[in-house]
Motif scaffolding. Structure first.
Motif, PDB file in Angstrom:
ATOM      1  N   THR A  49       0.787  -1.150   0.006  1.00  0.00           N
ATOM      2  CA  THR A  49       0.031  -0.083   0.078  1.00  0.00           C
ATOM      3  C   THR A  49       0.874   1.379  -0.193  1.00  0.00           C
ATOM      4  O   THR A  49       1.890   1.092   0.348  1.00  0.00           O
ATOM      5  CB  THR A  49      -0.815  -0.002   1.060  1.00  0.00           C
ATOM      6  N   ASP A  50       0.357   2.187  -0.219  1.00  0.00           N
ATOM      7  CA  ASP A  50       0.993   3.679  -0.564  1.00  0.00           C
ATOM      8  C   ASP A  50       1.768   4.027   0.826  1.00  0.00           C
ATOM      9  O   ASP A  50       2.468   4.727   0.785  1.00  0.00           O
ATOM     10  CB  ASP A  50       0.043   4.792  -0.836  1.00  0.00           C
ATOM     11  N   ASP A  51       1.316   3.639   2.029  1.00  0.00           N
ATOM     12  CA  ASP A  51       1.939   3.960   3.168  1.00  0.00           C
ATOM     13  C   ASP A  51       3.400   2.989   3.580  1.00  0.00           C
ATOM     14  O   ASP A  51       3.983   3.144   4.544  1.00  0.00           O
ATOM     15  CB  ASP A  51       1.005   3.967   4.205  1.00  0.00           C
ATOM     16  N   ILE A  52       3.607   2.045   2.626  1.00  0.00           N
ATOM     17  CA  ILE A  52       4.817   1.576   2.732  1.00  0.00           C
ATOM     18  C   ILE A  52       6.015   1.835   2.066  1.00  0.00           C
ATOM     19  O   ILE A  52       5.745   1.842   0.508  1.00  0.00           O
ATOM     20  CB  ILE A  52       4.840  -0.098   2.601  1.00  0.00           C
ATOM     21  N   THR A  53       6.932   2.519   2.385  1.00  0.00           N
ATOM     22  CA  THR A  53       8.052   3.101   1.602  1.00  0.00           C
ATOM     23  C   THR A  53       9.502   3.043   2.204  1.00  0.00           C
ATOM     24  O   THR A  53      10.458   3.218   1.703  1.00  0.00           O
ATOM     25  CB  THR A  53       7.706   4.793   1.407  1.00  0.00           C
ATOM     26  N   ALA A  54       9.503   2.450   3.200  1.00  0.00           N
ATOM     27  CA  ALA A  54      10.812   2.383   4.069  1.00  0.00           C
ATOM     28  C   ALA A  54      11.559   1.192   3.483  1.00  0.00           C
ATOM     29  O   ALA A  54      12.952   1.034   3.735  1.00  0.00           O
ATOM     30  CB  ALA A  54      10.674   2.136   5.365  1.00  0.00           C
ATOM     31  N   ALA A  55      11.111   0.274   2.804  1.00  0.00           N
ATOM     32  CA  ALA A  55      11.864  -1.026   2.206  1.00  0.00           C
ATOM     33  C   ALA A  55      11.264  -1.621   1.145  1.00  0.00           C
ATOM     34  O   ALA A  55      10.155  -1.518   0.927  1.00  0.00           O
ATOM     35  CB  ALA A  55      12.197  -1.927   3.377  1.00  0.00           C
ATOM     36  N   MET A  75       5.447  -3.791  -6.410  1.00  0.00           N
ATOM     37  CA  MET A  75       4.615  -2.857  -7.201  1.00  0.00           C
ATOM     38  C   MET A  75       3.710  -2.282  -5.885  1.00  0.00           C
ATOM     39  O   MET A  75       3.687  -2.562  -4.921  1.00  0.00           O
ATOM     40  CB  MET A  75       3.789  -3.669  -8.317  1.00  0.00           C
ATOM     41  N   LYS A  76       2.955  -0.970  -6.472  1.00  0.00           N
ATOM     42  CA  LYS A  76       2.001  -0.461  -5.561  1.00  0.00           C
ATOM     43  C   LYS A  76       0.638  -0.959  -5.721  1.00  0.00           C
ATOM     44  O   LYS A  76       0.240  -1.201  -6.722  1.00  0.00           O
ATOM     45  CB  LYS A  76       1.988   0.887  -5.838  1.00  0.00           C
ATOM     46  N   GLU A  77      -0.116  -1.248  -4.339  1.00  0.00           N
ATOM     47  CA  GLU A  77      -1.336  -1.682  -4.585  1.00  0.00           C
ATOM     48  C   GLU A  77      -2.343  -0.488  -4.872  1.00  0.00           C
ATOM     49  O   GLU A  77      -1.804   0.738  -4.883  1.00  0.00           O
ATOM     50  CB  GLU A  77      -1.839  -2.057  -3.144  1.00  0.00           C
ATOM     51  N   MET A  78      -3.408  -0.713  -5.670  1.00  0.00           N
ATOM     52  CA  MET A  78      -4.352   0.324  -6.030  1.00  0.00           C
ATOM     53  C   MET A  78      -4.623   1.200  -4.732  1.00  0.00           C
ATOM     54  O   MET A  78      -4.961   0.453  -3.520  1.00  0.00           O
ATOM     55  CB  MET A  78      -5.683  -0.059  -6.438  1.00  0.00           C
ATOM     56  N   ASP A  79      -4.751   2.474  -4.522  1.00  0.00           N
ATOM     57  CA  ASP A  79      -5.025   3.604  -3.426  1.00  0.00           C
ATOM     58  C   ASP A  79      -6.638   3.757  -3.529  1.00  0.00           C
ATOM     59  O   ASP A  79      -7.108   4.653  -4.124  1.00  0.00           O
ATOM     60  CB  ASP A  79      -4.256   4.582  -4.010  1.00  0.00           C
ATOM     61  N   VAL A  80      -7.262   2.829  -2.980  1.00  0.00           N
ATOM     62  CA  VAL A  80      -8.901   2.661  -2.926  1.00  0.00           C
ATOM     63  C   VAL A  80      -9.134   3.204  -1.504  1.00  0.00           C
ATOM     64  O   VAL A  80      -8.649   2.771  -0.501  1.00  0.00           O
ATOM     65  CB  VAL A  80      -9.296   1.317  -3.119  1.00  0.00           C
ATOM     66  N   PRO A  81      -9.994   4.139  -1.588  1.00  0.00           N
ATOM     67  CA  PRO A  81     -10.555   4.828  -0.179  1.00  0.00           C
ATOM     68  C   PRO A  81     -10.867   3.575   0.791  1.00  0.00           C
ATOM     69  O   PRO A  81     -11.711   2.705   0.397  1.00  0.00           O
ATOM     70  CB  PRO A  81     -11.615   5.888  -0.499  1.00  0.00           C
TER      71      PRO A  81
END
Length: 122
Positions: A49-55, A75-81
């Motif tokens: 998800t978009d909130d995982i960026t540290a590794a 890859m990035k997961e879709m950013d669904v509300p």
């Protein structure tokens, strides 16, 4: 036959060690429960998800014994509300004779809510 083996786990913090440890826990359980040999894995996809960026969680997969030649992609997961936060998802594409209903998908921590119909087996 190629079968997909899915798994997911959540983390509490966006910290490198936390991400890598959680991914390793998930991957090892997927491998053990499904008796997966690296030689039988066509590829592995890892999404966050978009909130995982540290590794890069895929790093852990490549470090498993015998897994250095398995193609792995992050890859990035879709950013669904309102979707699940801080979630790491893994899919192995495995050559196997096991039927789809015999595959043991693994959902840990808060990721259990993604597929409550698929019980985590020990």
């Amino acid at each position: 036959m190629i079968r997909g083996v899915r798994g997911a786990i959540t983390v509490e913090q966006n910290e490198e060690q936390t991400i890598l440890q959680a991914t390793e826990q998930l991957v090892k359980e997927m491998i053990i429960l499904n008796d997966i040999q690296a030689e039988n894995v066509a590829s592995a996809f890892v999404s966050v998800t978009d909130d995982i960026t540290a590794a890069f969680p895929a790093k852990v997969i490549r470090l498993q014994e015998g897994w250095s030649y398995v193609p792995v992609m992050c890859m990035k997961e879709m950013d669904v509300p309102f979707s699940l936060e801080k979630c790491i998802r893994v899919m192995f594409h495995v050559n196997t004779d096991v039927s789809q209903k015999e595959i043991k998908h693994v959902y840990l921590e808060k990721a259990i809510q993604l597929r409550p119909d698929l019980k985590k087996l020990k």
